[in-house]
Design an enzyme around this catalytic site. Structure first.
Site, short mmCIF file in Angstrom:
data_model
loop_
_atom_site.label_atom_id
_atom_site.label_comp_id
_atom_site.label_asym_id
_atom_site.label_seq_id
_atom_site.Cartn_x
_atom_site.Cartn_y
_atom_site.Cartn_z
N ASP A 79 22.69 14.36 14.24
CA ASP A 79 23.69 13.32 14.51
C ASP A 79 22.94 12.02 14.84
OD1 ASP A 79 25.40 15.49 14.32
OD2 ASP A 79 26.59 14.94 16.08
N LYS A 100 33.76 13.55 12.03
CA LYS A 100 33.63 14.15 13.35
C LYS A 100 34.21 13.23 14.42
CE LYS A 100 30.23 15.90 16.70
NZ LYS A 100 28.84 16.36 16.91
N LYS A 118 30.86 9.99 12.10
CA LYS A 118 31.23 10.42 13.45
C LYS A 118 31.61 9.20 14.27
CE LYS A 118 29.00 12.52 17.53
NZ LYS A 118 27.80 13.22 18.03
#
Length: 212
Positions: free
Chosen positions: A89, A180, A151
């Site tokens: 991430d 996400k 995300k």
């Protein structure tokens, strides 16, 4: 897909101890979460304890500000994967995006995708700091650079995931990418709203409460 497999069971607090991380790992095994998301210094520990399960090891790169150099982020990515990370991430250079330096942002994502080889890359765009136009641009650049997910948030800035942002991100990237939602999701109802709006992964520190 069962609800637990949406969840990246997350503990990124700087003061988290080894005992805390091991508890997170055991909870992820018990509830069969998609992954545990931990800081890079805990990746080896997570890998050793999860290698015989289907719970993935997720870690963060350029976290939480996204302001480190591309070279630093690439190095972090390579080391994390060597240590056993399955998912990365990464935080984009928000200031570069807001300055209109699209090629810089696209290049850093592309370099991390290349460094990650066959591992999953999620791009944290920090929605709370962006205009609607910048959110669309960040998602478009992420898709063009070959990332797997976009995300919403680090959880360390001024705000977290909002349903309207998830909807916008899903509309921008289409069906081929993951989205996400992360930051501020504390109830099952909140999680379900995110999923209804297009989220395919949920980042939360209270994963157990979300599935109980």
């Amino acid at each position: 897909m069962k609800l637990s497999k949406y969840i990246d069971h997350t503990l990124l607090k700087p003061q988290a101890t080894e005992k805390d991380i091991l508890k997170l790992i055991e909870e992820a095994k018990t509830y069969d979460f998609a992954s545990v998301c931990v800081n890079p210094s805990w990746v080896k520990l997570a890998y050793e304890n999860l290698k015989d399960t289907d719970v993935k090891v997720c870690t963060v790169v350029g976290f939480p500000l996204g302001a480190t150099s591309i070279a630093s982020k690439v190095y972090e990515t390579k080391v994390a994967i060597e240590d056993g990370a399955d998912e990365i991430d990464m935080v984009i250079a928000v200031g570069q995006l807001k300055s209109g330096n699209d090629e810089y942002v696209k290049e850093e994502i592309k370099k991390i995708v290349e460094a990650s080889r066959d591992k999953l890359v999620k791009v944290i765009i920090e929605t709370c700091l962006l205009t609607e136009e910048e959110k669309v641009k960040a998602c478009t650049l992420s898709k063009e650079a070959g990332a797997d997910y976009v995300k919403t948030s680090t959880g360390f800035s001024t705000g977290g995931a909002k349903p309207e942002d998830i909807k916008l991100m899903r509309e921008t990237v289409g069906k081929d990418m993951g989205v996400k939602a992360s930051g501020g999701i504390h109830t099952r109802e909140e999680m379900e709203v995110m999923i209804e709006n297009g989220a395919t992964r949920i980042g939360a520190s209270c994963g157990v409460e979300l599935v109980k």
